[in-house]
Write a protein that holds these residues in place. Structure first.
Motif, PDB file in Angstrom:
ATOM      1  N   LYS A  22       4.426   3.885  -7.279  1.00  0.00           N
ATOM      2  CA  LYS A  22       3.390   4.108  -6.264  1.00  0.00           C
ATOM      3  C   LYS A  22       3.676   5.323  -5.394  1.00  0.00           C
ATOM      4  O   LYS A  22       2.767   6.046  -5.017  1.00  0.00           O
ATOM      5  CB  LYS A  22       3.256   2.872  -5.364  1.00  0.00           C
ATOM      6  CG  LYS A  22       2.537   1.699  -5.998  1.00  0.00           C
ATOM      7  CD  LYS A  22       2.543   0.526  -5.021  1.00  0.00           C
ATOM      8  CE  LYS A  22       1.759  -0.673  -5.552  1.00  0.00           C
ATOM      9  NZ  LYS A  22       1.869  -1.818  -4.621  1.00  0.00           N
ATOM     10  N   SER A  23       4.958   5.532  -5.049  1.00  0.00           N
ATOM     11  CA  SER A  23       5.239   6.621  -4.109  1.00  0.00           C
ATOM     12  C   SER A  23       5.620   7.915  -4.802  1.00  0.00           C
ATOM     13  O   SER A  23       5.264   8.995  -4.352  1.00  0.00           O
ATOM     14  CB  SER A  23       6.333   6.216  -3.129  1.00  0.00           C
ATOM     15  OG  SER A  23       7.527   5.951  -3.821  1.00  0.00           O
ATOM     16  N   GLY A  24       6.332   7.820  -5.934  1.00  0.00           N
ATOM     17  CA  GLY A  24       6.839   9.046  -6.563  1.00  0.00           C
ATOM     18  C   GLY A  24       6.173   9.394  -7.874  1.00  0.00           C
ATOM     19  O   GLY A  24       6.464  10.431  -8.460  1.00  0.00           O
ATOM     20  N   TYR A  34       0.822  -1.217   0.000  1.00  0.00           N
ATOM     21  CA  TYR A  34       0.000   0.000   0.000  1.00  0.00           C
ATOM     22  C   TYR A  34       0.853   1.263   0.000  1.00  0.00           C
ATOM     23  O   TYR A  34       0.459   2.291   0.548  1.00  0.00           O
ATOM     24  CB  TYR A  34      -0.967   0.006   1.189  1.00  0.00           C
ATOM     25  CG  TYR A  34      -2.074  -1.001   1.059  1.00  0.00           C
ATOM     26  CD1 TYR A  34      -2.981  -0.921   0.006  1.00  0.00           C
ATOM     27  CD2 TYR A  34      -2.220  -2.036   1.977  1.00  0.00           C
ATOM     28  CE1 TYR A  34      -4.003  -1.842  -0.126  1.00  0.00           C
ATOM     29  CE2 TYR A  34      -3.242  -2.960   1.862  1.00  0.00           C
ATOM     30  CZ  TYR A  34      -4.132  -2.862   0.807  1.00  0.00           C
ATOM     31  OH  TYR A  34      -5.146  -3.766   0.683  1.00  0.00           O
ATOM     32  N   ARG A  35       2.033   1.187  -0.586  1.00  0.00           N
ATOM     33  CA  ARG A  35       2.878   2.351  -0.728  1.00  0.00           C
ATOM     34  C   ARG A  35       2.127   3.381  -1.558  1.00  0.00           C
ATOM     35  O   ARG A  35       1.533   3.054  -2.579  1.00  0.00           O
ATOM     36  CB  ARG A  35       4.120   1.916  -1.499  1.00  0.00           C
ATOM     37  CG  ARG A  35       5.359   2.634  -1.141  1.00  0.00           C
ATOM     38  CD  ARG A  35       6.471   1.907  -1.872  1.00  0.00           C
ATOM     39  NE  ARG A  35       7.652   1.919  -1.074  1.00  0.00           N
ATOM     40  CZ  ARG A  35       8.560   2.909  -1.097  1.00  0.00           C
ATOM     41  NH1 ARG A  35       8.417   3.915  -1.887  1.00  0.00           N
ATOM     42  NH2 ARG A  35       9.596   2.861  -0.330  1.00  0.00           N
ATOM     43  N   HIS A  36       2.178   4.625  -1.165  1.00  0.00           N
ATOM     44  CA  HIS A  36       1.445   5.655  -1.911  1.00  0.00           C
ATOM     45  C   HIS A  36       2.157   6.992  -1.756  1.00  0.00           C
ATOM     46  O   HIS A  36       2.990   7.147  -0.873  1.00  0.00           O
ATOM     47  CB  HIS A  36      -0.007   5.725  -1.426  1.00  0.00           C
ATOM     48  CG  HIS A  36      -0.139   5.918   0.049  1.00  0.00           C
ATOM     49  ND1 HIS A  36       0.073   4.902   0.959  1.00  0.00           N
ATOM     50  CD2 HIS A  36      -0.438   7.016   0.784  1.00  0.00           C
ATOM     51  CE1 HIS A  36      -0.098   5.369   2.177  1.00  0.00           C
ATOM     52  NE2 HIS A  36      -0.398   6.640   2.109  1.00  0.00           N
ATOM     53  N   LEU A  55      -3.547   3.119  -8.470  1.00  0.00           N
ATOM     54  CA  LEU A  55      -2.423   2.199  -8.624  1.00  0.00           C
ATOM     55  C   LEU A  55      -2.502   1.026  -7.652  1.00  0.00           C
ATOM     56  O   LEU A  55      -1.524   0.345  -7.416  1.00  0.00           O
ATOM     57  CB  LEU A  55      -1.105   2.959  -8.428  1.00  0.00           C
ATOM     58  CG  LEU A  55      -0.712   3.858  -9.599  1.00  0.00           C
ATOM     59  CD1 LEU A  55       0.336   4.876  -9.189  1.00  0.00           C
ATOM     60  CD2 LEU A  55      -0.205   3.004 -10.751  1.00  0.00           C
ATOM     61  N   HIS A  56      -3.680   0.791  -7.083  1.00  0.00           N
ATOM     62  CA  HIS A  56      -3.784  -0.241  -6.051  1.00  0.00           C
ATOM     63  C   HIS A  56      -4.985  -1.157  -6.224  1.00  0.00           C
ATOM     64  O   HIS A  56      -5.987  -0.767  -6.798  1.00  0.00           O
ATOM     65  CB  HIS A  56      -3.897   0.421  -4.673  1.00  0.00           C
ATOM     66  CG  HIS A  56      -2.610   1.008  -4.204  1.00  0.00           C
ATOM     67  ND1 HIS A  56      -2.227   2.282  -4.503  1.00  0.00           N
ATOM     68  CD2 HIS A  56      -1.594   0.473  -3.469  1.00  0.00           C
ATOM     69  CE1 HIS A  56      -1.050   2.528  -3.964  1.00  0.00           C
ATOM     70  NE2 HIS A  56      -0.635   1.450  -3.345  1.00  0.00           N
ATOM     71  N   HIS A  57      -4.818  -2.362  -5.653  1.00  0.00           N
ATOM     72  CA  HIS A  57      -5.965  -3.239  -5.475  1.00  0.00           C
ATOM     73  C   HIS A  57      -6.374  -3.152  -4.019  1.00  0.00           C
ATOM     74  O   HIS A  57      -5.532  -2.999  -3.149  1.00  0.00           O
ATOM     75  CB  HIS A  57      -5.591  -4.681  -5.785  1.00  0.00           C
ATOM     76  CG  HIS A  57      -5.436  -4.915  -7.247  1.00  0.00           C
ATOM     77  ND1 HIS A  57      -6.508  -4.948  -8.097  1.00  0.00           N
ATOM     78  CD2 HIS A  57      -4.345  -5.080  -8.004  1.00  0.00           C
ATOM     79  CE1 HIS A  57      -6.071  -5.127  -9.325  1.00  0.00           C
ATOM     80  NE2 HIS A  57      -4.759  -5.212  -9.297  1.00  0.00           N
ATOM     81  N   ASP A  58      -7.651  -3.296  -3.762  1.00  0.00           N
ATOM     82  CA  ASP A  58      -8.115  -3.351  -2.363  1.00  0.00           C
ATOM     83  C   ASP A  58      -7.704  -2.134  -1.560  1.00  0.00           C
ATOM     84  O   ASP A  58      -7.353  -2.255  -0.385  1.00  0.00           O
ATOM     85  CB  ASP A  58      -7.556  -4.601  -1.657  1.00  0.00           C
ATOM     86  CG  ASP A  58      -8.289  -5.848  -2.091  1.00  0.00           C
ATOM     87  OD1 ASP A  58      -9.434  -5.715  -2.575  1.00  0.00           O
ATOM     88  OD2 ASP A  58      -7.717  -6.941  -1.942  1.00  0.00           O
ATOM     89  N   TRP A  59      -7.726  -0.975  -2.156  1.00  0.00           N
ATOM     90  CA  TRP A  59      -7.374   0.233  -1.412  1.00  0.00           C
ATOM     91  C   TRP A  59      -8.321   0.416  -0.226  1.00  0.00           C
ATOM     92  O   TRP A  59      -7.934   0.917   0.828  1.00  0.00           O
ATOM     93  CB  TRP A  59      -7.417   1.446  -2.337  1.00  0.00           C
ATOM     94  CG  TRP A  59      -7.036   2.727  -1.693  1.00  0.00           C
ATOM     95  CD1 TRP A  59      -7.879   3.729  -1.290  1.00  0.00           C
ATOM     96  CD2 TRP A  59      -5.712   3.161  -1.336  1.00  0.00           C
ATOM     97  NE1 TRP A  59      -7.164   4.759  -0.718  1.00  0.00           N
ATOM     98  CE2 TRP A  59      -5.831   4.436  -0.740  1.00  0.00           C
ATOM     99  CE3 TRP A  59      -4.443   2.589  -1.466  1.00  0.00           C
ATOM    100  CZ2 TRP A  59      -4.727   5.155  -0.272  1.00  0.00           C
ATOM    101  CZ3 TRP A  59      -3.348   3.312  -0.988  1.00  0.00           C
ATOM    102  CH2 TRP A  59      -3.498   4.575  -0.405  1.00  0.00           C
ATOM    103  N   ALA A  60      -9.570  -0.017  -0.396  1.00  0.00           N
ATOM    104  CA  ALA A  60     -10.572   0.152   0.665  1.00  0.00           C
ATOM    105  C   ALA A  60     -10.134  -0.540   1.954  1.00  0.00           C
ATOM    106  O   ALA A  60     -10.355  -0.023   3.052  1.00  0.00           O
ATOM    107  CB  ALA A  60     -11.926  -0.380   0.205  1.00  0.00           C
TER     108      ALA A  60
END
Ligand code: FES
Lengths: 104, 497
Positions: free
Chosen positions: B156-158, B48-50, B63-68
């Motif tokens: 994901k982060s940058g 869950y890097r963001h 850019l994620h699965h299952d962010w919820a």
């Protein structure tokens, strides 16, 4: 369809600011790491190795490989993938080693 | 709750990814005082890097699965009394007078802030995740060759990409996820090069059938790859990178069943970056330094041996997520919660809710079985060492070549990674063998030696015991004994975010 990651994620950061890589200006977004700012300027190498002097940049992206070591504002051996870019940061190519400050 | 600042926490959680977050909020919900330490400026771990808040990403979930699932955990964390300590690089965990633990960390974005912190706790949950397994090949040190997980992490982060035309290669399910996110983010991905086949999965129909969630995930990636016209080439590997200052092209070669390159099958693919990785390795050095028992996973990596409630062989030290064997975020969430429940039961004598426990354990066991089935399908086979030429660098930090290591093995009689390391310096550099450990161990074991079936061949861990889990500024080491012994660090620096 998104053409850039920033478009995809709907990035709406404050104004980009400037850092320099060996004196050349490079734009950075607030919150980006030094490595990310360099990547987005198409710069993939900012270190040369000790023995053969080959170019290196970020590899693991998460602080594990130490390939991304840079000299930031005169301080060597900073992991560019972890260090957030700040306005006016001067990044310089790190040549060879800099074991002086680190144990292990 | 402790009554004074000098009291130890009930639980120190190391790692704020899925497992650590789940463990921390579960334990805090049951009344434990919890400190949550993590090297990153914000929670989420690798999965869950963001981007940091300052980047202002309106759609981090793109850019994620299952962010919820993560958003829910983060809300629970915010509402809890958990003390989140971001920017804390933990370099050792020690046991003080029998019953109590001390977690030692240095602070700052990259651990160079030179502030040394000691957090005391009655129990510890290790949720340090994994790092990527790398196998070397000619040209893998050329700028533009990046870890597959590394490309994903930087994206994901940058919100950046290493190039415009990126080949994705290696083995394991992560490759499909990486290729689909690179393509969705605007990169051209000409091909995904997978060294294994996917036929191995067919041998585990029950494990597959029990995981509709995983199948849906695979279908999502598959659809993205189709939409972006990404080709999947199985039983192939990148055996050479062309370019000196940066990647210009790669050569992709067919592999036989044992991962040996098939002569004459090489073909060139133009690209300006290569994202490569061969699965993940549990990050367990804090535990092995304490003597925790380990086990070989089905793909030859080393993971912690855990009991039915996630406790390591050392009493009072729990582990969850990839530290017990790589298995993904859903598994990490279940294990973190289990560990949190178990630690609370131990400390407060809470009768653990039997129904919840049973359900969690069932889920965990099912997901573990699936993960192990998947891992065995992608385990490196012995023939990969044929990709190496004598001047291929194996150890990136110390620039030690395959030829040097082979000479130490054949000429000087080194038969294990430790001896090779002493003779050649492979694995002695900055990363302490994290990047070259697998390769060095394979070379040390000797090619052509009588071996167990490839998939079950043990691969020695990068370094089972490292004195310090992360490099520590000498000044911080020198300063640490003077730190107050209290459970609470004086301040919690929050770098970045
Ligand atoms: S890229 Fe590996 S430590 Fe920064």
């Amino acid at each position: 369809m998104a053409r850039t990651p920033a478009e995809l994620a709907g990035a709406n950061s404050g104004a980009p600011f400037e850092i320099t890589m060996d004196g050349r200006p490079v734009p950075a977004l607030p919150g980006q790491s030094v490595a990310a700012a360099l990547w987005s300027a198409g710069i993939l190498a900012w270190r040369t190795t000790r023995t053969t002097g080959r170019p290196r940049g970020a590899f693991c992206g998460i602080g594990q490989c130490y390939d991304c070591l840079a000299t930031i504002n005169g301080e060597p051996n900073r992991r560019a993938c972890l260090v957030p870019a700040r306005p006016g940061d001067a990044i310089t190519t790190q040549e060879g080693h800099g074991h002086a400050r680190i144990g292990v | 709750m402790p009554v004074s600042a000098s009291d130890p926490y009930d639980l120190a959680v190391i790692g704020a990814g899925s497992a650590g977050l789940a463990g921390a909020v579960t334990a805090a919900g049951l009344g434990l005082s919890v400190a949550l330490l993590d090297a990153a400026p914000q929670t989420g771990g690798q999965f869950y890097r963001h981007p940091a808040r300052a980047i202002g990403a309106a759609r981090p979930e793109a850019l994620h699965h299952d962010w919820a699932a993560f958003a829910a955990l983060r809300r629970r964390l915010e509402r809890s009394d958990v003390r989140h300590l971001p920017g804390h690089h933990v370099w050792a965990v020690t046991q003080e007078d029998g019953e109590q633990w001390a977690v030692h960390a240095v602070t700052g974005a990259d651990g160079t802030a030179e502030r040394s912190v000691r957090v005391r706790a009655r129990t510890v949950l290790l949720a340090t995740g994994a790092y990527e397994r790398q196998l070397p090949f000619p040209g893998w040190t050329v700028p533009g060759v990046v870890g597959a997980g590394g490309a994903q992490a930087m994206l994901k982060s940058g919100l950046v990409l290493p190039g415009k035309r990126i080949v994705v290669a290696g083995s394991g399910p992560l490759l499909l996820a990486v290729a689909s996110s690179l393509a969705v983010a605007g990169a051209r991905v000409p091909a995904v090069i997978e060294a294994s086949g996917y036929l191995g999965y067919a041998r585990h129909p029950r494990a597959l059938a029990a995981h509709p969630h995983k199948l849906v995930e695979a279908a999502v990636h598959g659809a993205a790859l189709l939409r972006h016209r990404v080709r999947l080439c199985t039983r192939s590997a990148v055996t050479e990178v062309h370019g000196t200052e940066r990647v210009a092209a790669v050569t992709v070669t067919r592999l036989d069943r044992d991962w040996r390159p098939v002569r004459g099958t090489g073909r060139r693919i133009d690209c300006d970056a290569l994202a490569v990785g061969h699965g993940l390795v549990p990050q367990i050095e804090l535990a092995t330094a304490l003597g925790c028992a380990t086990r070989r996973t089905t793909d030859g990596t080393l993971a912690l041996t855990l009991d039915a409630l996630q406790e390591t062989s050392v009493r009072g030290l729990w582990a969850a997520g990839e530290t017990g064997g790589v298995g993904g975020t859903q598994l990490a969430l279940a294990e973190g919660e289990l560990a949190g429940l178990a630690a609370a039961a131990r400390l407060h004598g809470h009768p653990v809710h039997e129904g919840r426990l049973r359900a969690l354990r069932r889920r965990r066991d099912r997901m573990r079985a699936f993960a192990e089935a998947m891992a065995v399908s992608h385990a490196p086979a012995a023939g990969w060492t044929d990709w190496l030429t004598d001047d291929t660098e194996v150890c990136r930090c110390e620039e030690v070549t395959a030829g040097t290591i082979r000479a130490a093995v054949s000429g000087l009689g080194a038969h294990d990674a430790r001896t090779v390391k002493l003779l050649t310096r492979a694995g002695m550099g900055w990363c302490q063998g994290r990047m070259c450990g697998t390769a060095t161990a394979c070379l040390a074991a000797g090619e052509g030696a009588a071996e167990p079936p490839a998939a079950h061949r043990p691969v020695e861990p990068p370094a089972e015991r490292r004195p310090l889990a992360v490099p520590v500024p000498l000044s911080a080491l020198a300063a640490s004994p003077d730190e107050p012994a209290g459970g609470r660090p004086d301040t919690a620096p929050a770098d970045g975010d």
